[in-house]
Every structure is written in structure tokens, then in C-alpha cells.
Design an enzyme around this catalytic site. Structure first.
Site, PDB file in Angstrom:
ATOM      1  CG  MET A  78      59.609-106.759   5.935  1.00 23.95           C
ATOM      2  SD  MET A  78      59.835-107.702   7.295  1.00 23.95           S
ATOM      3  CE  MET A  78      58.593-108.860   7.168  1.00 23.95           C
ATOM      4  CG  HIS A  79      54.841-104.940   6.758  1.00 24.53           C
ATOM      5  ND1 HIS A  79      54.734-106.309   7.343  1.00 24.53           N
ATOM      6  CD2 HIS A  79      55.659-104.434   7.748  1.00 24.53           C
ATOM      7  CE1 HIS A  79      55.350-106.743   8.318  1.00 24.53           C
ATOM      8  NE2 HIS A  79      56.043-105.449   8.552  1.00 24.53           N
ATOM      9  CG  ASP A 237      63.302-104.328   6.324  1.00 19.05           C
ATOM     10  OD1 ASP A 237      62.606-105.178   7.070  1.00 19.05           O
ATOM     11  OD2 ASP A 237      62.749-103.184   6.264  1.00 19.05           O
TER      12      ASP A 237
END
Length: 490
Positions: A78-79, A237
Site C-alpha cells: 500500500m501507499h 495487501d
């Protein structure tokens, strides 16, 4: 029919082939490099992700009946910030979730814009790993690159784009950008204005189990699969892993011991803790979840074993550990700074309490316990919201250790359920693909039918009581050392 789950991780892409009954037909993993161009920075080349994904897909399907492949979906780190120009070329290396360069931008967002406004707009506050402060960093430090941005993507969404030509994301992954109105499941106009982001640069948002389109004909041809293969939006995830472990619906819990560590609590209702110590995100099943995320979990043990002790035989090193709840050595697992619940990129990994009779067994035990104690910190925040959890699933590489599972059960004082098959985000991605193709009516239905608990680690009252006392000591260490961390990281 067959369904593919793609787990785009930090060190490798893991690909899983599953049939309609949940039986795993094949698993393939392909590694790619990660770079650390400056202390605290963490970057990858998105083209490497796609190249290894395509190579992995061909290997995954080499012995399969390719005509039976019906769907593909994702779990992904992520991110991360991926930016493309008008020609769909990657502008700069992706800035990853564990990159800590954005402390100035986070300070601006949290203290100038203000945490209350951020929470109102997005249900979260700014953390260095989030996407919005990365965008501000590019705007401030690389304005020539910022001016070229045509598309803003998350890592797994770059793969989806390359496979389908559709600029898409899903609600769970978008929740970690600090650009998304989690409660209303849409982009936040206020945050886009703050970051200088245009609506045209952002992807269309889907539920995780929704189809975004089909494979491009040239991709289907290269893989030898039908052009009708559906691609579902997928999930971040942790949300994908939660689907894979059946942590869907209301009041379910999953602990992940991967590179990072998480405690994930699913909820039908939207909620935010008053200090924003936990992330409040949309879930892949159409509901919501709370999540505490620590930046270093199983990676702490890997660092300790590989780089310090100098062994790959993790199990052997754990054989001597027997006095659970009696260790006088503590370890703060903040090797990459820390996110939940401290939100402090300056926090550092620290051993405390060593004496002349301390050996590496005690220090190895302290590393395992330190991760468990740090996860307990986030559990305590959830408890403060009135959430009562009695049991949890567990997944991730660290969960393969029976000793670590036992430590988790006793430190957290939770029953820890062991799954028949634990393949994390890749399994969750394949399950989301099956839902998108109509093989199952909902994420909850497929989780109920495919996820099976085969064993449970119960807390041991005497050991749990000892860990309760140890945890009371552990939670005093970070506040005492916080001023020191600020000094030594200047």
C-alpha cells in the site's frame, strides 16, 4: 474455472492459481530489487514489477489449462506513489510505503492543516508512508516532475493498468492515500485541493470485488488465455490478506507477521479512534476496518538472524527459548521508525535491560516478544473504542513459527486460529477475482466456504499473566526514550 491472485509485495511478486473450490494449483514467486538512495528512503522501479509479474504469470500457467482462466485480481503493497506522464511513462521511481522522507510534509499536514481537518476529510491523519505527503514532497522537492504528472497510481494499480489499460483503484488501497473520504468511499475534494491534485489525475474507484475490465488483447495473447479474462480491482495487501484469512464481516481479527506487522479488525460500521492511532479504512468486503500497522515485524527477526547472529536457521535459534514471560530483556521493534500507534519516523530499534548474563537466546526472545508487545499497543487502542476481540487469525512469514504464535497468543491474551491454507494477499486476490466473475455471490460467502481453521493456540493463564506484567513495563520504554530518539536522529 481458474482464478489468479497477484500479491505485489515489497521484495517479490507472488502469484497464485486457484480453482473454483479453493484448491491451489500453483504458486510462483519472482523477486525484484529495492533501492535505498538515502537513509530512510525506499524506492522501486514499477517496470520491474510488471516485468516480473508477466514472467511469473507465464510460469504460473505453463502446466495449466489456460482456457479455464476466468479472472485475475490483486493484493498489493500500500501507499506507494507511482506517477506517469501523458505518454504513460513512469516519471520517477516509486516511493514506497516504508519510505520516511516526508517528515516535513507530514508536519505541515498534521500541524498546519491540522489533524482534526485531516480526520474529518479522510478519517485518518498523515503518516510518512502515506501517499499524499509523498505527492507534496514531489511538489516541493521535484517540481519539474510534479508538473509532468498525468496519472497518480498505487503499486498494484500500475499492474492493473498495464494489464487492462484502465486507470483504476479500489476503496481499501485508496484509503491509505490520505486523499480518500473513507466514510463516503470517494475522493476528498479538500485533500486534493491541499495537495494540488486534479480529479483527472486520480483513478476511478471500485469496490475490491468489482471487475474493472478485461485483459488487453495483446496481454491475453502473450499469456495464451482468453480475452474474456476479467480483472478485478483487488485490495491493499492487508485487506486482501484479511479476505484470504476470512477476516470479513463484523468483529473479526487478523494478525499479519510479514515485513510489516498489522492487527486488522473488520467492522460493518465506520469508526475512528479519537487520537487516530489506528487507521480507519474501507474494507475489501464492502464494509470497513480498523488497522494498526507497525513498520517492522518479521523483518526485525530477519535483521537479527541474518545480519547480527549470522544464520538462516531461524527454528534452531528459537529452540532454546523456553522461559516465556520471564525475559528481562526488551526490544523496541522500530527499525524503520514506527507508524501505529506512535506515528514517529524518528523512533529506533532498541534493546533495553541487558546484563552480563544476557545471551543471544534472551535477545532473540526479546525480538519476538517486542513485535508482539508492539502489536498489543494497537490492540489496546481498539479496546478503548469498546471493541472486544477474543480470537484472531494469523498470517505472514512470521506466523510459520510455532513459538512466535504461542508468544502472540499469550502477549495478546487471544486465541490464535491457524488456517489450513495461509497464502495471504495472493489467496485474497484470487478469491476477489472469483467473486468478480460471479462464482460466488459475495466476499463473505467465498470466505465462509473456502477458509478453514485447523488448529488454535490458546493463551496459557500463567504465562499470559506474566506477559501482562512485562507489557506494563514495555509500554513505559518508548515514552521514556522518545526525547532521546529526537536527539539522535537530528
Amino acid at each position: 474455472m481458474l482464478y489468479i491472485g497477484v500479491d505485489l509485495g515489497t521484495s517479490a511478486v507472488k502469484l497464485l492459481l486457484m480453482d473454483e473450490e479453493g484448491r491451489i494449483q500453483n504458486i510462483v514467486s519472482r523477486e525484484y530489487p529495492i533501492s535505498f538512495p538515502h537513509p530512510g528512503w525506499s524506492e522501486q522501479n514499477p517496470e520491474d514489477w510488471f516485468a516480473e509479474t508477466m514472467t511469473g504469470l507465464k510460469e504460473l500457467l505453463q502446466d495449466a489449462d489456460k482456457s479455464q482462466v476466468a479472472g485475475v485480481s490483486f493484493g498489493g503493497q500500500m501507499h506507494g506513489l507511482v506517477i506517469l506522464d501523458e505518454a504513460d511513462a513512469v516519471i520517477r521511481p516509486a516511493i514506497l510505503w516504508n519510505d520516511g522522507r516526508t517528515y516535513e510534509e507530514c508536519d505541515y499536514l498534521n500541524n498546519v492543516i491540522g489533524k482534526e481537518k485531516l480526520s474529518e476529510y479522510t478519517a485518518n491523519i498523515s503518516f510518512t508512508g502515506f501517499t499524499a505527503p509523498k505527492l507534496l514532497w514531489v511538489k516541493n522537492k521535484e517540481p519539474e516532475n510534479f508538473a509532468r504528472i498525468a496519472k497518480i497510481m498505487l503499486p498494484k494499480d500500475y499492474i492493473a493498468y498495464m494489464l487492462t489499460g484502465v486507470h483504476c483503484t479500489d476503496v481499501s488501497d485508496a484509503s491509505g492515500m490520505l486523499l480518500f473520504d473513507v466514510k463516503n468511499r470517494c475522493w476528498s475534494k479538500e485533500m486534493c485541493d491541499i495537495c494540488g491534485v486534479l480529479p483527472s489525475q486520480l483513478a476511478k474507484v471500485y469496490e475490491s470485488y468489482e471487475s474493472v475490465g478485461c485483459l488487453k488483447p495483446e496481454i491475453a495473447g502473450e499469456l495464451g488465455v482468453p480475452v474474456t479474462v476479467k480483472v478485478a480491482a483487488g485490495a491493499g495487501d492487508n485487506a486482501a490478506a484479511a479476505v484470504g484469512t476470512g477476516t470479513v464481516g463484523d468483529g473479526r481479527c487478523n494478525i499479519s507477521l510479514g515485513t510489516s506487522g498489522t492487527i486488522f479488525i473488520s467492522s460493518r460500521n465506520f469508526g475512528v479512534d479519537k487520537y487516530n492511532a489506528l487507521h480507519s479504512f474501507a474494507h475489501a468486503d464492502g464494509t470497513y476496518h480498523l488497522m494498526g500497522c507497525m513498520l517492522s515485524a518479521a523483518s526485525c527477526n530477519k535483521w537479527w538472524m541474518d545480519d547480527i547472529v549470522g544464520t538462516k536457521d531461524y527454528g534452531k535459534e528459537q529452540e532454546e527459548i523456553c522461559a516465556l514471560g520471564e525475559n528481562h530483556v526488551y526490544f523496541l521493534p522500530y527499525l524503520m521508525g514506527e507508524r501505529s500507534p506512535h506515528n514517529n519516523p524518528n523512533a529506533r530499534g532498541t534493546f533495553v535491560g541487558m546484563t552480563m548474563d544476557t545471551g543471544r537466546t534472551e535477545m532473540t526472545q526479546a525480538v519476538l516478544e517486542g513485535v508482539a508487545f508492539a502489536l498489543r499497543d494497537s490492540l489496546e487502542v481498539a479496546k478503548s473504542l469498546g471493541i472486544r476481540i477474543e480470537r484472531t487469525k494469523i498470517c505472514g512469514g512470521g506466523a510459520k513459527s510455532p513459538l512466535w504464535r504461542r508468544i502472540i497468543a499469550n502477549v495478546m491474551n487471544l486465541k490464535v486460529d491457524i488456517l489450513e491454507s495461509e497464502e495471504g494477499p495472493a489467496m485474497g486476490g484470487a478469491m476477489l477475482a472469483a467473486v468478480a466473475c460471479g462464482a460466488y455471490a459475495s466476499v463473505e460467502e467465498i470466505a465462509e466456504k473456502l477458509v478453514h481453521v485447523v488448529d488454535t493456540v490458546e493463551p496459557e493463564p500463567e504465562i499470559a499473566a506474566k506477559y501482562e506484567a512485562r507489557y506494563a513495563q514495555f509500554k513505559e520504554i518508548y515514552p521514556a526514550l522518545k526525547p532521546v530518539f529526537e536527539i539522535i536522529t537530528q
